[in-house]
Write a protein that holds these residues in place. Sequence first.
Motif, PDB file in Angstrom:
ATOM      1  N   LEU A 114     111.877  30.893 -19.707  1.00 30.74           N
ATOM      2  CA  LEU A 114     111.666  32.099 -20.476  1.00 30.74           C
ATOM      3  C   LEU A 114     110.617  31.820 -21.584  1.00 30.74           C
ATOM      4  O   LEU A 114     110.572  30.356 -21.824  1.00 30.74           O
ATOM      5  CB  LEU A 114     112.555  32.533 -21.099  1.00 30.74           C
TER       6      LEU A 114
ATOM      7  N   GLN B 195     113.886  35.626 -32.425  1.00 27.82           N
ATOM      8  CA  GLN B 195     113.258  35.564 -31.618  1.00 27.82           C
ATOM      9  C   GLN B 195     113.669  36.160 -30.295  1.00 27.82           C
ATOM     10  O   GLN B 195     114.793  36.798 -29.611  1.00 27.82           O
ATOM     11  CB  GLN B 195     113.014  33.898 -31.045  1.00 27.82           C
ATOM     12  N   PHE B 196     112.067  36.899 -29.328  1.00 29.45           N
ATOM     13  CA  PHE B 196     112.854  38.139 -28.408  1.00 29.45           C
ATOM     14  C   PHE B 196     112.036  37.870 -27.367  1.00 29.45           C
ATOM     15  O   PHE B 196     111.618  36.418 -27.034  1.00 29.45           O
ATOM     16  CB  PHE B 196     112.309  39.551 -28.231  1.00 29.45           C
ATOM     17  N   PHE B 197     113.476  37.475 -25.972  1.00 32.67           N
ATOM     18  CA  PHE B 197     112.947  37.267 -24.717  1.00 32.67           C
ATOM     19  C   PHE B 197     112.471  38.107 -23.947  1.00 32.67           C
ATOM     20  O   PHE B 197     112.997  38.988 -24.034  1.00 32.67           O
ATOM     21  CB  PHE B 197     114.711  36.434 -24.916  1.00 32.67           C
ATOM     22  N   GLY B 198     111.278  36.725 -22.670  1.00 30.08           N
ATOM     23  CA  GLY B 198     110.688  37.648 -22.126  1.00 30.08           C
ATOM     24  C   GLY B 198     112.270  37.767 -20.483  1.00 30.08           C
ATOM     25  O   GLY B 198     113.472  37.371 -20.801  1.00 30.08           O
ATOM     26  N   PRO B 199     111.893  38.739 -19.240  1.00 35.63           N
ATOM     27  CA  PRO B 199     112.630  38.449 -18.816  1.00 35.63           C
ATOM     28  C   PRO B 199     113.407  36.917 -17.863  1.00 35.63           C
ATOM     29  O   PRO B 199     114.502  37.182 -16.938  1.00 35.63           O
ATOM     30  CB  PRO B 199     112.021  40.189 -17.368  1.00 35.63           C
TER      31      PRO B 199
END
Lengths: 115, 109
Positions: free
Chosen positions: A92, A104-108
């Motif tokens: 990720l 933090q913001f996460f990708g898929p």
Amino acid sequence: SAVISQKPSRDICQRGTSLTIQCQVDSQVTMMFWYRQQPGQSLTLIATANQGSEATYESGFVIDKFPISRPNLTFSTLTVSNMSPEDSSIYLCSVDMLAGGDEQFFGPGTRLTVL
Amino acid sequence: QKEVEQDPGPLSVPEGAIVSLNCTYSNSAFQYFMWYRQYSRKGPELLMYTYSSGNKEDGRFTAQVDKSSKYISLFIRDSQPSDSATYLCAMFQGGKLIFGQGTELSVKP
């Protein structure tokens, strides 16, 4: 927040090969991170991808195994080199919009299986 | 001893129940505390963010932090089947997030 995409979403690879995972963000961000999430385990930080300089790796992760590029403020790649079945995991990327690292913001994620 | 401990579950509750998810930690230097929700085959989604002892409420979700006991909780009221996911606590210190193992929650209709 940000819109984060990762390519590929999943892959099945042979032992000894390498795979490069791409992470694209829809806005410029200072901090990008790469994590590994092994089956039944939590997220473990691999490295912080720094724009214009080498990535900062966490204990247990080395550049030869996980080379990272960060050519600009919206894009990063993680390569998993010389893969073994133990590298089977979800990888990720995440971004922090405010440069503090705390929000933090996460990708898929990229689901990798090594045979 | 892990820095962040979280009961992995799985936890199964009926629709409408109150859910309590918990994490303990050992490092008193942790500054900020988060809860992430991760649906199957998706990336984690930031759900709650707190930085001081006490409660923070957002709709059906309440995050509670007790720094003296090194304990954080997430409460979900009137749980729905759409709440079925893995919930991860995370703590920030020294420029990075440390995650708990995650608790798998299933809300049955």
